[in-house]
Scaffold this motif. Structure first.
Motif, PDB file in Angstrom:
ATOM      1  N   ILE A 366       0.844  -1.207   0.000  1.00  0.00           N
ATOM      2  CA  ILE A 366       0.000   0.000   0.000  1.00  0.00           C
ATOM      3  C   ILE A 366       0.873   1.249   0.000  1.00  0.00           C
ATOM      4  CG2 ILE A 366      -1.677   1.323   1.333  1.00  0.00           C
ATOM      5  CD1 ILE A 366      -2.843  -1.312   2.315  1.00  0.00           C
ATOM      6  N   LEU A 367       1.910   1.255   0.833  1.00  0.00           N
ATOM      7  CA  LEU A 367       2.812   2.402   0.875  1.00  0.00           C
ATOM      8  C   LEU A 367       3.526   2.590  -0.456  1.00  0.00           C
ATOM      9  CD1 LEU A 367       3.915   4.553   2.870  1.00  0.00           C
ATOM     10  CD2 LEU A 367       5.834   3.004   3.282  1.00  0.00           C
ATOM     11  N   HIS A 368       3.911   1.486  -1.091  1.00  0.00           N
ATOM     12  CA  HIS A 368       4.587   1.583  -2.390  1.00  0.00           C
ATOM     13  C   HIS A 368       3.652   2.130  -3.459  1.00  0.00           C
ATOM     14  CE1 HIS A 368       7.415   0.693  -5.556  1.00  0.00           C
ATOM     15  NE2 HIS A 368       6.531  -0.076  -6.172  1.00  0.00           N
ATOM     16  N   VAL A 369       2.406   1.703  -3.441  1.00  0.00           N
ATOM     17  CA  VAL A 369       1.426   2.228  -4.407  1.00  0.00           C
ATOM     18  C   VAL A 369       1.228   3.726  -4.194  1.00  0.00           C
ATOM     19  CG1 VAL A 369      -0.998   2.162  -5.057  1.00  0.00           C
ATOM     20  CG2 VAL A 369       0.263   0.031  -4.778  1.00  0.00           C
ATOM     21  N   LEU A 370       1.144   4.155  -2.941  1.00  0.00           N
ATOM     22  CA  LEU A 370       1.018   5.587  -2.650  1.00  0.00           C
ATOM     23  C   LEU A 370       2.235   6.354  -3.151  1.00  0.00           C
ATOM     24  CD1 LEU A 370      -0.406   5.325   0.967  1.00  0.00           C
ATOM     25  CD2 LEU A 370      -1.589   6.362  -0.964  1.00  0.00           C
ATOM     26  N   SER A 371       3.423   5.811  -2.912  1.00  0.00           N
ATOM     27  CA  SER A 371       4.644   6.476  -3.360  1.00  0.00           C
ATOM     28  C   SER A 371       4.693   6.586  -4.882  1.00  0.00           C
ATOM     29  CB  SER A 371       5.857   5.705  -2.840  1.00  0.00           C
ATOM     30  OG  SER A 371       7.055   6.246  -3.349  1.00  0.00           O
ATOM     31  N   MET A 372       4.319   5.525  -5.581  1.00  0.00           N
ATOM     32  CA  MET A 372       4.312   5.561  -7.044  1.00  0.00           C
ATOM     33  C   MET A 372       3.295   6.580  -7.557  1.00  0.00           C
ATOM     34  SD  MET A 372       4.642   1.513  -8.021  1.00  0.00           S
ATOM     35  CE  MET A 372       4.427   1.883  -9.755  1.00  0.00           C
ATOM     36  N   ARG A 373       2.161   6.664  -6.898  1.00  0.00           N
ATOM     37  CA  ARG A 373       1.148   7.639  -7.314  1.00  0.00           C
ATOM     38  C   ARG A 373       1.658   9.064  -7.133  1.00  0.00           C
ATOM     39  NH1 ARG A 373      -3.255   7.797 -10.499  1.00  0.00           N
ATOM     40  NH2 ARG A 373      -3.640   5.646  -9.843  1.00  0.00           N
ATOM     41  N   VAL A 374       2.369   9.341  -6.025  1.00  0.00           N
ATOM     42  CA  VAL A 374       2.939  10.674  -5.797  1.00  0.00           C
ATOM     43  C   VAL A 374       3.990  10.986  -6.856  1.00  0.00           C
ATOM     44  CG1 VAL A 374       4.304  12.065  -4.193  1.00  0.00           C
ATOM     45  CG2 VAL A 374       2.433  10.658  -3.336  1.00  0.00           C
ATOM     46  N   LYS A 375       4.839  10.022  -7.169  1.00  0.00           N
ATOM     47  CA  LYS A 375       5.859  10.243  -8.199  1.00  0.00           C
ATOM     48  C   LYS A 375       5.232  10.478  -9.562  1.00  0.00           C
ATOM     49  CE  LYS A 375       9.750   7.791  -6.101  1.00  0.00           C
ATOM     50  NZ  LYS A 375      10.760   6.715  -6.265  1.00  0.00           N
ATOM     51  N   ASN A 376       4.137   9.791  -9.842  1.00  0.00           N
ATOM     52  CA  ASN A 376       3.454  10.013 -11.111  1.00  0.00           C
ATOM     53  C   ASN A 376       2.869  11.421 -11.194  1.00  0.00           C
ATOM     54  OD1 ASN A 376       3.925   7.490 -12.294  1.00  0.00           O
ATOM     55  ND2 ASN A 376       2.209   6.564 -11.208  1.00  0.00           N
ATOM     56  N   VAL A 377       2.387  11.924 -10.054  1.00  0.00           N
ATOM     57  CA  VAL A 377       1.880  13.300 -10.027  1.00  0.00           C
ATOM     58  C   VAL A 377       3.010  14.276 -10.315  1.00  0.00           C
ATOM     59  CG1 VAL A 377       0.867  15.076  -8.563  1.00  0.00           C
ATOM     60  CG2 VAL A 377      -0.036  12.757  -8.498  1.00  0.00           C
ATOM     61  N   ILE A 378       4.176  14.052  -9.704  1.00  0.00           N
ATOM     62  CA  ILE A 378       5.331  14.925  -9.957  1.00  0.00           C
ATOM     63  C   ILE A 378       5.757  14.829 -11.413  1.00  0.00           C
ATOM     64  CG2 ILE A 378       7.746  15.342  -9.358  1.00  0.00           C
ATOM     65  CD1 ILE A 378       7.111  14.300  -6.564  1.00  0.00           C
ATOM     66  N   HIS A 379       5.749  13.612 -11.950  1.00  0.00           N
ATOM     67  CA  HIS A 379       6.112  13.439 -13.367  1.00  0.00           C
ATOM     68  C   HIS A 379       5.143  14.168 -14.280  1.00  0.00           C
ATOM     69  CE1 HIS A 379       5.491  10.917 -17.111  1.00  0.00           C
ATOM     70  NE2 HIS A 379       6.667  11.462 -17.298  1.00  0.00           N
ATOM     71  N   GLU A 380       3.853  14.117 -13.959  1.00  0.00           N
ATOM     72  CA  GLU A 380       2.869  14.824 -14.780  1.00  0.00           C
ATOM     73  C   GLU A 380       3.047  16.333 -14.671  1.00  0.00           C
ATOM     74  OE1 GLU A 380      -0.866  13.408 -13.441  1.00  0.00           O
ATOM     75  OE2 GLU A 380      -0.619  11.376 -14.279  1.00  0.00           O
TER      76      GLU A 380
END
Length: 840
Positions: A366-380
């Protein structure tokens, strides 16, 4: 009893030889059976074979990895079914990930199996499916150890490379597969291979395409002659995409009711993404109410993970049994949520025992999914914009080297953004290792290295070295990635470098620290120092010789040391005597005066660079004046030294080994950190600063800035248009009424976006964005390490690197994490791997 029966029956007719022989055979058989049973009941000890495992490692290394190897790379490729570079990369990855693959020694100092041996037997078994003991003679490894190597190897490879390779293919991956198979098989629009010799029935059974072929439902190939316009022949006539010859591109796409490679791939992708329609879901047959209950339980777990990550506190407890009074933060917070929500409490009570989703692995996922989602927001947010990378390294609580990556860019609204982008563990801090780690992190989220427009690191030589440092390696790949270090740290790092390079100066500051500890070790000594200093000041004022700076406490400190030598404890007397002798020596006094002069020159620049509101032009002028004053100080002493030739050896020591070495070290560090290119870049960039706009704005300086530093960001025609556009910009913007209200370039950028003038003066706005990408001062990396010390404490020193990076991602970028939609997290969690219960 049977034995006695046969004996009695046969003795009545002893003359019958055949029956007597049968009795003998029976007795022999019984004797053999008893011996066999008794031998099987005895415990057999395990045999120990001295296989001499070092010989196996030597054979393997000499055959494939030695400079004068036996078998060349083509034979290695055929036997290992991979390139040697790939094999070594896998070996290095699993070795850094798991202690099992590290080369360790036993209690006698004898080394065990090497990582090459363990990975070789695992890969050979996977490649050829041979028995486990086949490589015992060559690599000297037992059968059970080989099986254990295979198990651990598969587990490590999955854990290390899961995020990069066990994921859904993106558009770039699909395009790469199409091109690769087209070149290899001359068959367009093929994502995989249906070679019967390389795919078993289980693999083929999972292929939707193969199932359609078996069932006779495979689509007929399109009869359109132009369907290979993109996949085979290529297509570049975009101006005639709708009215060209036979409309090749549109024919390739096909209509809604026409079978084409594009439509077929689109339909198969939709079927693959529609998990509720998969066969396994149809067999489970969950209804909507059960799915809603599953989602409610998962939402509660996500909220608890977010709460713990925001606070930087541990997840699991020491004892998580139901009878424990403290089962850890995760389970305790989950119980609190269920206490105030009856629906959640019932849902948790009905959770299947094999799908409660409260284990530590689920929390990490769950923490990894949250981290990936945050990184995707930064990438966008970054998109295709230019960005600046800030990299720093530090050791965590478990003494592991961690590299922090921060990205700085200008968003679409004209605001400067600095975001933490992850923590990476590296086995060493070599420049090439750091470069590979940074590139891998950026490539994983499709951030183009060519968009880097600046780089900043700490003061270590491996990162900023002129010849083999990390900045040079990145500049070779991206010429516009200029090295601009944080102003607030430059001069401090230069002073620290002086202490490290000149041994007597380093010893001087060590002694100075010891003096402070001795004199200020007790309240009594501190009071004596104050009283002695007050008397000393009164005396110096009377004779008009008051000193300031480092020297003003010299006399008072000596007086305190003399009192300690007379009245202190025996141990204190010895230390005070030693320090007093050192302090009153000529070397100490000479270096004390030398440091006073050098720091007097650099103090103004140091204070200016650490101020909150930094004037770039003033700072650059102070840099030049500081270097000139230091050089002038050196040259003046050189003239005096040439006039006096007596006592050459002693004078040479103080002049060359101390005086020249200290100043040269300062000049070298200041020149390295304030390079001519970096200073020119910042001075030319100041032409866009709204402060003192009438004096600072010069069209020729901005054009020179673009031509020299950002030539690759503008075409030849745009460079010609830029000069004229800047003249209009000066007349309409710089001399406008609102321009004087802007204080910084950042405010100017935001104002241009808000008033939509960034579109009118698009080239000028592009220059402003490039200039804003370079930082004058930043402390984001230091903040990430401060957060690391909060999250990974001594009690949590065994945290895995991935878990630590994910926890820091949520802890630092909490503003982004708060805005993440929970429904999206549930979808990503479900798609991460196959789940026992559905969530959609």
């Amino acid at each position: 009893m049977l034995h006695e029966f046969w004996r009695n029956e046969l003795t009545e007719d002893a003359e019958d030889i055949d029956e007597r022989r049968m009795l003998q055979l029976y007795e022999q058989r019984q004797t053999v059976r008893q011996r066999t049973q008794s031998s099987s009941n005895r415990t057999q000890r395990r045999r120990y074979l001295n296989r001499d495992r070092e010989v196996g490692d030597a054979h393997l290394f000499n055959d494939y990895f030695f400079d004068d190897l036996v078998y060349p790379d083509d034979i290695f490729r055929r036997r290992f079914l991979m390139q040697k570079e790939l094999f070594l990369r896998i070996v290095d990855a699993v070795k850094n990930h798991s202690k099992y693959f590290q080369w360790k020694a036993d209690a006698t100092g004898k080394k065990g199996l090497s990582p090459l041996q363990k990975c070789t037997v695992a890969i050979r078994q996977l490649a050829y499916g041979v028995p486990a003991d086949q490589y015992d003679e060559y690599l000297r490894i037992a059968e059970t150890t080989i099986i254990q190597c295979l198990f651990n190897f598969c587990r490590c490879v999955i854990e290390v490379f899961r995020a990069q390779y066990l994921r859904r293919p993106n558009a770039a991956d699909i395009q790469h597969l199409l091109e690769m198979h087209e070149q290899r098989h001359s068959f367009p629009d093929m994502l995989g291979s249906l070679d019967w010799s390389r795919n078993d029935i289980n693999v083929l059974n999972e292929s939707p395409l193969f199932n359609d072929v078996l069932q006779g439902n495979a689509p007929e190939p399109s009869r359109c002659s132009n369907q290979t316009a993109v996949t085979v022949n290529g297509f570049n006539s975009w101006k005639k995409v709708r009215n060209g010859k036979a409309r090749a591109f549109l024919s390739h796409i096909g209509k809604d009711n026409v079978s084409s490679p594009h439509r077929n791939a689109e339909k198969e992708c939709e079927d693959l993404m529609n998990q509720p329609q998969h066969i396994s879901r149809r067999f489970d047959n969950f209804n909507d109410e059960q799915i809603a209950t599953n989602r409610l339980r998962l939402k509660a777990r996500i909220h608890v993970v977010l709460l713990l990550a925001f606070q930087g506190i541990p997840f699991k407890g020491h004892d998580e049994k139901s009878s424990s009074s403290n089962r850890g933060n995760f389970l305790e917070f989950l119980d609190v949520l269920s206490m105030y929500n009856d629906e959640l409490s019932k849902a948790i009570a009905k959770a299947p025992k094999n799908a409660k989703y409260t284990s530590h692995d689920i929390q990490k996922q769950i923490l990894h999914v949250l981290s990936m989602r945050v990184k995707n927001v930064i990438h966008e947010e970054i998109g295709v914009a230019k960005y600046y990378i800030i990299v720093d390294e530090a050791r965590d609580e478990s003494k592991r080297e961690q590299v922090s990556i921060v990205l700085r860019f200008v968003d679409t609204n004209g605001f400067i953004q600095e975001h933490f982008f992850g923590l990476i563990h590296v086995s060493d801090t070599a420049a090439l290792t750091l470069k590979d780690a940074i590139y891998s992190s950026l490539a994983h989220y499709n951030l183009d290295v060519q968009n880097i427009r600046g780089q900043g690191y700490d003061g270590s030589s491996n990162m900023r070295g002129e010849f083999n440092g990390l900045q040079v390696l990145i500049i070779k790949d991206c010429r516009s990635a200029y090295y601009v270090h944080c102003f607030a740290h430059r001069l401090q790092l230069a002073l620290v470098a002086t202490l490290k390079n000149v041994t007597p100066i380093h010893q001087f500051f060590d002694r100075l620290t010891f003096i402070v500890n001795i004199v200020g070790s007790s309240c009594k000594h501190n009071d004596e120092l104050k009283n002695a200093h007050a008397d000393d000041i009164a005396h110096l004022i009377a004779i008009n010789e008051l000193e300031t700076g480092l020297i003003k406490m010299f006399s008072a400190s000596c007086m305190v040391l003399l009192k300690v030598m007379d009245d202190g404890l025996p141990s204190q007397r010895a230390d005070a005597t030693s320090i007093y002798d050192e302090m009153t020596s000529f070397d100490f006094v000479f270096i004390l005066h030398l440091m006073k002069e050098i720091m007097g020159i650099t103090d103004i620049l140091c204070q200016t660079l650490q101020s909150k509101s930094q004037d770039i032009i003033n700072a650059m002028k102070l840099v030049l004046s500081t270097k000139n004053l230091l050089q002038q100080m050196r040259d003046n002493r050189r003239g005096r030294a040439r006039a006096r030739q007596d006592n050459f050896t002693i004078e040479h020591h103080y002049q060359v080994d101390l005086f020249y070495a200290s100043i040269d070290s300062q000049l070298q560090e200041i020149n390295g950190r304030f390079s001519d290119d970096a200073m020119e870049l910042l001075i030319l960039s100041n032409a866009l600063n709204p402060q003192n706009a009438v004096e600072s704005f010069k069209v020729e300086d901005i054009c020179k800035l673009v031509e020299k530093f950002y030539a690759e960001d503008f075409t030849r025609d745009e460079k010609e248009q830029l000069e004229m556009q800047l003249k209009h910009y000066e007349y309409n913007i710089v001399k406008g009424p609102n321009y004087n209200n802007l204080a910084t370039i950042s405010e100017l950028c935001q104002w241009l976006v808000k008033t939509n003038k960034s579109v009118t003066y698009n080239l000028s706005f592009r220059v402003i964005v490039l200039v804003l990408t370079l930082p004058v001062s930043t402390a984001t990396t230091e903040q990430s390490f401060s957060a690391m010390n909060i999250v990974k404490t001594r009690l949590r020193s065994k945290m895995e690197d991935g878990f630590l990076s994910d926890a820091l991602m949520i802890y630092i970028e909490r503003e982004i994490a708060r805005n993440v939609i929970i429904e999206a997290i549930i979808e990503d969690f479900e798609n991460l791997k196959e789940r026992r219960i559905p969530f959609s």
